[in-house]
Design a protein around this motif. Sequence first.
Motif, PDB file in Angstrom:
ATOM      1  N   ASN A   1       0.219   6.835  -8.228  1.00 59.42           N
ATOM      2  CA  ASN A   1      -0.892   6.140  -7.647  1.00 59.42           C
ATOM      3  C   ASN A   1      -2.194   6.816  -8.056  1.00 59.42           C
ATOM      4  OD1 ASN A   1      -1.038   8.698  -6.231  1.00 59.42           O
ATOM      5  ND2 ASN A   1       0.704   8.193  -4.801  1.00 59.42           N
TER       6      ASN A   1
ATOM      7  N   ALA B   1       0.651  -1.375  -0.161  1.00 61.44           N
ATOM      8  CA  ALA B   1       0.020   0.106  -0.100  1.00 61.44           C
ATOM      9  C   ALA B   1       0.812   1.412  -0.139  1.00 61.44           C
ATOM     10  CB  ALA B   1      -0.982  -0.173   1.278  1.00 61.44           C
ATOM     11  N   ASN B   2       2.072   0.941   0.557  1.00 61.30           N
ATOM     12  CA  ASN B   2       2.825   2.311   0.537  1.00 61.30           C
ATOM     13  C   ASN B   2       3.980   2.421  -0.116  1.00 61.30           C
ATOM     14  OD1 ASN B   2       1.523   3.534   2.803  1.00 61.30           O
ATOM     15  ND2 ASN B   2       2.667   2.109   4.598  1.00 61.30           N
TER      16      ASN B   2
ATOM     17  N   ASN C   1      -0.996  10.217   2.048  1.00 60.88           N
ATOM     18  CA  ASN C   1      -1.970   9.659   1.305  1.00 60.88           C
ATOM     19  C   ASN C   1      -3.163  10.668   0.932  1.00 60.88           C
ATOM     20  OD1 ASN C   1      -3.467   9.856   3.684  1.00 60.88           O
ATOM     21  ND2 ASN C   1      -3.711   7.453   3.997  1.00 60.88           N
TER      22      ASN C   1
END
Length: 225
Positions: free
Chosen positions: A158, A144-145, A173
């Motif tokens: 992203n 996710a990161n 985010n």
Amino acid sequence: LHHCVVFHFLSLQINQYHTMMKLTILAALAGSAAAFAPSPVAQSSRTALNADFSKELGAQAPFGFVDAFGYVADGDQEEFDRLRWVELKHGRVAMLAVVGYLVTYAGVRFPGAEDIPSGFAALDNIPGMVWAQMIATWGMMEAANQDQYAAPWGMNQNALGDSPAEFKGDFRNGALDFGWDKLSDATKMKKRAIELNNGRAAQMGIMGLMLHEKFGNIDQLLPTH
């Protein structure tokens, strides 16, 4: 006379032992400095044209800019940034490790884990399902990161478009940035330096806790519960 000779011999042995211990400690400190803060660029026409790391984040008192093993002696900015990110990540893991060690040593447990001991003994007592859950969680966090910054694999895109990150390890985010974008550049550097130094201290801290547990005298450092 015999006692005098024996006493003199023991004194020499003790002095040699103390000298060896001092040299060992100095060597360890030198190695730590090399791991924690990048360093002197080789004096050549090639490196003179490359990056000056002496003013980078992490090159600060009391050691300043130190690279005893020459990891960034060629002035490679990309390699420096990678190593800085590796140090930052290790520091974050170490900070979690110190907190986890102290909390579990104090007797705090999740429901159902009351019988699991603290320290190294926990490794042999954690159920396999818990290990699977932890590994899966780590994997999802990494996945996710990894695209929140200009990752080593070039994944800097992203759902938000271009990565909003300002440096490797900036995992914002678009929702939880705690007002970071409103801070001045000087304040940002100060906060990043604080995190880096806390991570460095935590790496030494968790190492010390593990060593003293293996030595069998951890109870002399931490109060019993």
